[in-house]
Design a protein around this motif. Sequence first.
Motif, mmCIF file in Angstrom:
data_model
loop_
_atom_site.group_PDB
_atom_site.id
_atom_site.type_symbol
_atom_site.label_atom_id
_atom_site.label_comp_id
_atom_site.label_asym_id
_atom_site.label_seq_id
_atom_site.Cartn_x
_atom_site.Cartn_y
_atom_site.Cartn_z
ATOM 1 N N SER A 212 -4.530 7.113 13.172
ATOM 2 C CA SER A 212 -4.211 6.978 11.750
ATOM 3 C C SER A 212 -3.375 8.164 11.284
ATOM 4 C CB SER A 212 -5.498 6.885 10.928
ATOM 5 O OG SER A 212 -5.219 6.950 9.543
ATOM 6 N N LEU A 213 -3.756 9.361 11.687
ATOM 7 C CA LEU A 213 -3.016 10.561 11.295
ATOM 8 C C LEU A 213 -1.622 10.583 11.913
ATOM 9 C CD1 LEU A 213 -5.835 13.249 11.520
ATOM 10 C CD2 LEU A 213 -4.731 12.396 9.441
ATOM 11 N N ASP A 214 -1.496 10.131 13.155
ATOM 12 C CA ASP A 214 -0.179 10.062 13.793
ATOM 13 C C ASP A 214 0.763 9.167 12.987
ATOM 14 O OD1 ASP A 214 -0.900 11.752 15.854
ATOM 15 O OD2 ASP A 214 -1.296 10.143 17.293
ATOM 16 N N GLU A 215 0.242 8.047 12.507
ATOM 17 C CA GLU A 215 1.062 7.128 11.715
ATOM 18 C C GLU A 215 1.494 7.757 10.392
ATOM 19 O OE1 GLU A 215 -1.108 3.029 13.355
ATOM 20 O OE2 GLU A 215 -1.275 3.612 11.245
ATOM 21 N N ILE A 216 0.562 8.447 9.732
ATOM 22 C CA ILE A 216 0.895 9.079 8.453
ATOM 23 C C ILE A 216 1.930 10.179 8.659
ATOM 24 C CG2 ILE A 216 -0.010 10.359 6.474
ATOM 25 C CD1 ILE A 216 -2.716 8.966 6.990
#
Length: 304
Positions: A212-216
């Motif tokens: 999720s953090l990689d996407e953000i």
Amino acid sequence: MERIAIFGAGALGLWFGFKLHDRYDVVCVSKKRFVDAIKDKGLTLLLNKKTKTKNINITDQVKAISACKTIILASKSFDSKENLTTIKNINPQADIITIQNGIYTEEVAKELFNKSQLFPASVMIGSRFINDSTIEEFLNEGMVLGSLNSSNKTQDIAHMFESVGIKVRISDNIERDKWKKFMFYCSSATLNSLTATLSLYEKDERWIVKNSLDEIEQVGKHLDLSFDIERLKEEVFEYAMNFRPKQWNASVGEDLKKGKKTEIDYLNGYVVKLADRFNIDVPINETLYRLTRILQRTRRLKEK
């Protein structure tokens, strides 16, 4: 003594009202059912199985904000535009402290007010309703306060909170600190809301948080941000892995349990909206977003 308003006071706003009540002239503007209950019984704060009750000043009349020099906007993100417009119409010169999850409220506020009036805060304090006149504090890691133009007023506002025992740090980059909480909530608080997990360091939870953090991060790289989002992503991931609350009731999860509208459109849904703008795939955030919307619609998690 100048009057302070807490506008759109739900559980967190009332927590601030409870804390500020003894030292400042505070008025909480809230929903009628909370107003009626608190006027009848007082506002009770539950903390560590102990209770304390105060007779705070509370009303459902928005005109109460007209004489206030400082307004803490405490409503949900989905009400930000309407409530900021109301403030603009009634008290356009007020200083406004925004404590919402996400990064949407400040974007709206900048369109309506001078930046010198805006004081965003990243608040890691958890408060929930036990009943209409009782709130429970279940998390308190303090708050980070900043301004959008390095205002000298920031120190005075910080002192206001410190004087009633609220832990506060003045930020040197409040945009970064708001994004830090935004990224943590999208990756971790939504996961807690859907699963009640506290163990973000376990393999399955860690996979979701990391991706999720990689996407953000990928979305953020397309924005004109004032900080290094790759470095912030690593900081948020480390924070999540070390986050060990004994109790955690993320607001989206609390709203799902009550069958209420959540702020998911302004958390993972906002990531999806930004990703669509830049034609980026964000499958983890979109799945968390759509699952929450389904549960919001079906009320599957609603407590009976």
